[in-house]
Design a protein around this motif. Sequence first.
Motif, PDB file in Angstrom:
ATOM      1  N   GLU A  51     -14.338   5.485 -19.476  1.00 60.23           N
ATOM      2  CA  GLU A  51     -15.142   4.733 -18.514  1.00 60.23           C
ATOM      3  C   GLU A  51     -14.283   3.719 -17.769  1.00 60.23           C
ATOM      4  O   GLU A  51     -14.559   2.511 -17.801  1.00 60.23           O
ATOM      5  CB  GLU A  51     -16.289   4.026 -19.219  1.00 60.23           C
ATOM      6  N   ALA A  52     -13.260   4.192 -17.099  1.00 57.77           N
ATOM      7  CA  ALA A  52     -12.378   3.288 -16.363  1.00 57.77           C
ATOM      8  C   ALA A  52     -13.146   2.520 -15.296  1.00 57.77           C
ATOM      9  O   ALA A  52     -12.882   1.330 -15.052  1.00 57.77           O
ATOM     10  CB  ALA A  52     -11.230   4.069 -15.731  1.00 57.77           C
ATOM     11  N   GLY A  53     -14.105   3.170 -14.664  1.00 63.94           N
ATOM     12  CA  GLY A  53     -14.895   2.507 -13.646  1.00 63.94           C
ATOM     13  C   GLY A  53     -15.703   1.346 -14.199  1.00 63.94           C
ATOM     14  O   GLY A  53     -15.897   0.331 -13.524  1.00 63.94           O
ATOM     15  N   TRP A  71     -14.797  -0.579 -16.677  1.00 67.66           N
ATOM     16  CA  TRP A  71     -13.868  -1.696 -16.865  1.00 67.66           C
ATOM     17  C   TRP A  71     -13.618  -2.399 -15.537  1.00 67.66           C
ATOM     18  O   TRP A  71     -13.593  -3.640 -15.477  1.00 67.66           O
ATOM     19  CB  TRP A  71     -12.546  -1.190 -17.451  1.00 67.66           C
ATOM     20  N   GLY A  72     -13.426  -1.615 -14.479  1.00 69.08           N
ATOM     21  CA  GLY A  72     -13.207  -2.216 -13.174  1.00 69.08           C
ATOM     22  C   GLY A  72     -14.390  -3.046 -12.714  1.00 69.08           C
ATOM     23  O   GLY A  72     -14.214  -4.142 -12.153  1.00 69.08           O
ATOM     24  N   ALA A  73     -15.595  -2.567 -12.966  1.00 74.06           N
ATOM     25  CA  ALA A  73     -16.792  -3.318 -12.590  1.00 74.06           C
ATOM     26  C   ALA A  73     -16.882  -4.621 -13.385  1.00 74.06           C
ATOM     27  O   ALA A  73     -17.254  -5.666 -12.841  1.00 74.06           O
ATOM     28  CB  ALA A  73     -18.032  -2.469 -12.820  1.00 74.06           C
ATOM     29  N   ALA A  74     -16.532  -4.546 -14.684  1.00 71.03           N
ATOM     30  CA  ALA A  74     -16.562  -5.753 -15.509  1.00 71.03           C
ATOM     31  C   ALA A  74     -15.531  -6.770 -15.024  1.00 71.03           C
ATOM     32  O   ALA A  74     -15.807  -7.982 -14.964  1.00 71.03           O
ATOM     33  CB  ALA A  74     -16.302  -5.387 -16.971  1.00 71.03           C
ATOM     34  N   PHE A  75     -14.360  -6.287 -14.665  1.00 68.52           N
ATOM     35  CA  PHE A  75     -13.305  -7.165 -14.149  1.00 68.52           C
ATOM     36  C   PHE A  75     -13.764  -7.885 -12.887  1.00 68.52           C
ATOM     37  O   PHE A  75     -13.613  -9.099 -12.738  1.00 68.52           O
ATOM     38  CB  PHE A  75     -12.044  -6.346 -13.880  1.00 68.52           C
ATOM     39  N   LEU A  76     -14.358  -7.140 -11.963  1.00 65.76           N
ATOM     40  CA  LEU A  76     -14.827  -7.738 -10.719  1.00 65.76           C
ATOM     41  C   LEU A  76     -15.989  -8.700 -10.965  1.00 65.76           C
ATOM     42  O   LEU A  76     -16.107  -9.737 -10.304  1.00 65.76           O
ATOM     43  CB  LEU A  76     -15.258  -6.642  -9.747  1.00 65.76           C
ATOM     44  N   ALA A  77     -16.835  -8.369 -11.930  1.00 68.28           N
ATOM     45  CA  ALA A  77     -17.944  -9.261 -12.263  1.00 68.28           C
ATOM     46  C   ALA A  77     -17.418 -10.591 -12.806  1.00 68.28           C
ATOM     47  O   ALA A  77     -17.960 -11.654 -12.492  1.00 68.28           O
ATOM     48  CB  ALA A  77     -18.871  -8.601 -13.273  1.00 68.28           C
ATOM     49  N   GLY A  78     -16.368 -10.514 -13.615  1.00 70.42           N
ATOM     50  CA  GLY A  78     -15.765 -11.742 -14.131  1.00 70.42           C
ATOM     51  C   GLY A  78     -15.241 -12.620 -13.009  1.00 70.42           C
ATOM     52  O   GLY A  78     -15.454 -13.843 -12.998  1.00 70.42           O
ATOM     53  N   LEU A  79     -14.571 -12.005 -12.049  1.00 69.27           N
ATOM     54  CA  LEU A  79     -14.074 -12.761 -10.904  1.00 69.27           C
ATOM     55  C   LEU A  79     -15.235 -13.349 -10.102  1.00 69.27           C
ATOM     56  O   LEU A  79     -15.168 -14.489  -9.625  1.00 69.27           O
ATOM     57  CB  LEU A  79     -13.221 -11.864 -10.009  1.00 69.27           C
ATOM     58  N   GLY A  80     -16.302 -12.558  -9.954  1.00 69.79           N
ATOM     59  CA  GLY A  80     -17.455 -13.025  -9.190  1.00 69.79           C
ATOM     60  C   GLY A  80     -18.137 -14.214  -9.839  1.00 69.79           C
ATOM     61  O   GLY A  80     -18.482 -15.193  -9.156  1.00 69.79           O
ATOM     62  N   VAL A  81     -18.348 -14.152 -11.145  1.00 73.44           N
ATOM     63  CA  VAL A  81     -18.993 -15.259 -11.853  1.00 73.44           C
ATOM     64  C   VAL A  81     -18.107 -16.502 -11.804  1.00 73.44           C
ATOM     65  O   VAL A  81     -18.592 -17.624 -11.589  1.00 73.44           O
ATOM     66  CB  VAL A  81     -19.312 -14.861 -13.303  1.00 73.44           C
ATOM     67  N   ALA A  82     -16.801 -16.323 -11.991  1.00 70.32           N
ATOM     68  CA  ALA A  82     -15.886 -17.462 -11.916  1.00 70.32           C
ATOM     69  C   ALA A  82     -15.904 -18.083 -10.522  1.00 70.32           C
ATOM     70  O   ALA A  82     -15.887 -19.318 -10.380  1.00 70.32           O
ATOM     71  CB  ALA A  82     -14.471 -17.022 -12.283  1.00 70.32           C
ATOM     72  N   ALA A  83     -15.957 -17.249  -9.491  1.00 68.67           N
ATOM     73  CA  ALA A  83     -16.018 -17.769  -8.122  1.00 68.67           C
ATOM     74  C   ALA A  83     -17.309 -18.553  -7.905  1.00 68.67           C
ATOM     75  O   ALA A  83     -17.312 -19.605  -7.238  1.00 68.67           O
ATOM     76  CB  ALA A  83     -15.914 -16.623  -7.126  1.00 68.67           C
ATOM     77  N   PHE A  84     -18.402 -18.048  -8.457  1.00 71.32           N
ATOM     78  CA  PHE A  84     -19.686 -18.750  -8.351  1.00 71.32           C
ATOM     79  C   PHE A  84     -19.598 -20.139  -8.979  1.00 71.32           C
ATOM     80  O   PHE A  84     -20.028 -21.139  -8.381  1.00 71.32           O
ATOM     81  CB  PHE A  84     -20.770 -17.922  -9.031  1.00 71.32           C
ATOM     82  N   TYR A  85     -19.010 -20.220 -10.170  1.00 74.23           N
ATOM     83  CA  TYR A  85     -18.862 -21.524 -10.820  1.00 74.23           C
ATOM     84  C   TYR A  85     -17.895 -22.415 -10.055  1.00 74.23           C
ATOM     85  O   TYR A  85     -18.075 -23.645 -10.011  1.00 74.23           O
ATOM     86  CB  TYR A  85     -18.398 -21.344 -12.270  1.00 74.23           C
ATOM     87  N   PHE A  86     -16.885 -21.831  -9.450  1.00 76.78           N
ATOM     88  CA  PHE A  86     -15.933 -22.627  -8.672  1.00 76.78           C
ATOM     89  C   PHE A  86     -16.642 -23.286  -7.492  1.00 76.78           C
ATOM     90  O   PHE A  86     -16.370 -24.448  -7.161  1.00 76.78           O
ATOM     91  CB  PHE A  86     -14.780 -21.760  -8.186  1.00 76.78           C
ATOM     92  N   VAL A  87     -17.539 -22.560  -6.870  1.00 77.39           N
ATOM     93  CA  VAL A  87     -18.324 -23.138  -5.766  1.00 77.39           C
ATOM     94  C   VAL A  87     -19.160 -24.308  -6.283  1.00 77.39           C
ATOM     95  O   VAL A  87     -19.259 -25.360  -5.634  1.00 77.39           O
ATOM     96  CB  VAL A  87     -19.224 -22.067  -5.119  1.00 77.39           C
ATOM     97  N   LEU A  88     -19.760 -24.148  -7.479  1.00 75.48           N
ATOM     98  CA  LEU A  88     -20.541 -25.234  -8.057  1.00 75.48           C
ATOM     99  C   LEU A  88     -19.667 -26.446  -8.352  1.00 75.48           C
ATOM    100  O   LEU A  88     -20.111 -27.596  -8.193  1.00 75.48           O
ATOM    101  CB  LEU A  88     -21.230 -24.762  -9.338  1.00 75.48           C
ATOM    102  N   VAL A  89     -18.420 -26.211  -8.773  1.00 74.26           N
ATOM    103  CA  VAL A  89     -17.497 -27.322  -9.018  1.00 74.26           C
ATOM    104  C   VAL A  89     -17.206 -28.059  -7.717  1.00 74.26           C
ATOM    105  O   VAL A  89     -17.165 -29.293  -7.680  1.00 74.26           O
ATOM    106  CB  VAL A  89     -16.189 -26.810  -9.663  1.00 74.26           C
ATOM    107  N   LEU A  90     -17.006 -27.307  -6.634  1.00 72.25           N
ATOM    108  CA  LEU A  90     -16.754 -27.941  -5.337  1.00 72.25           C
ATOM    109  C   LEU A  90     -17.963 -28.750  -4.875  1.00 72.25           C
ATOM    110  O   LEU A  90     -17.816 -29.827  -4.287  1.00 72.25           O
ATOM    111  CB  LEU A  90     -16.412 -26.875  -4.298  1.00 72.25           C
ATOM    112  N   ILE A  91     -19.159 -28.230  -5.142  1.00 77.89           N
ATOM    113  CA  ILE A  91     -20.380 -28.924  -4.732  1.00 77.89           C
ATOM    114  C   ILE A  91     -20.628 -30.166  -5.586  1.00 77.89           C
ATOM    115  O   ILE A  91     -20.978 -31.238  -5.072  1.00 77.89           O
ATOM    116  CB  ILE A  91     -21.591 -27.978  -4.818  1.00 77.89           C
ATOM    117  N   SER A  92     -20.438 -30.026  -6.894  1.00 79.35           N
ATOM    118  CA  SER A  92     -20.721 -31.133  -7.822  1.00 79.35           C
ATOM    119  C   SER A  92     -19.639 -31.211  -8.889  1.00 79.35           C
ATOM    120  O   SER A  92     -19.832 -30.741 -10.021  1.00 79.35           O
ATOM    121  CB  SER A  92     -22.093 -30.938  -8.466  1.00 79.35           C
TER     122      SER A  92
END
Length: 269
Positions: A169-171, A173-194
């Motif tokens: 299921e290589a695909g 793993w790739g989806a999980a990797f991108l999801a991790g980046l997406g969630v981290a980016a979401f939290y980074f935006v929250l850090v910038l806001i507050s």
Amino acid sequence: MPVSVIAIVALLAAVIGPLLRGLIVRYSVPYADAPDGDVSNDGDGSREDVSARPPAWRRECPACCQALPGAGWRGVAGPLAPTGRCPRCTARLGPAPWVVEIVAAVVCGLLAWRITEPWTLVALCWLALAGVTMAFVDVAVHRLPDPLTLPTYLGLLMLLGVAALVGGEAGRWGAAFLAGLGVAAFYFVLVLISPAGMGLGDVKLGLSTGTALGWAGWTVAVYGAAFGILIGGLASLVLLATRRVGRKDELPHGPFMLIGALVMVLAVG
């Protein structure tokens, strides 16, 4: 999983508990204790200036100055007894006796109850054990040190990579990797806001929680991140209503991120 497997996983987690306790004690270092020239990487606490950064890890008992066992490289800790006491002066070190071991056993036992894929279970238990450590550290000193967040993320990626190879299921793993980046980016935006509400340590932890949630699907990752914020907000309201904290007090967000991720993983199996 069979009951016997669940029991074995829970027992192994409890056995690893003293090592987690050692890490908790080493990294639960308040910013105010930082000596000159002894700094750590960015953690959960961006409100502090550079001159107030903590030492990388605690090297000795704060009561009697007895060196803690197994200093190791980069603060890799030796185990501390589940009694939560210094072996020399019996002063309290870290969480209450047996709490770390019990929490680790319960969390990993729940994962073994719901997860049927062996390598996925290993990967999620890796995150769970590291998450227990980080949650206790975050509650104690409101920071998530890089030596805990980053190895957790890299180890999770590698173990899920093995799970993907074994399952073809290589695909996934790739989806999980991108999801991790997406969630981290979401939290980074929250850090910038507050920036007072979250720190970069939360962003780095989001890499791991987002990856674990993304292994089950993008929808699960979105709901898991949202649920962590929701329960964190509800906990804040309860603590304010009961006057356990004030409006200007800061709460650690890492434990709520981890709880939200755990609940979603258990819910989807």
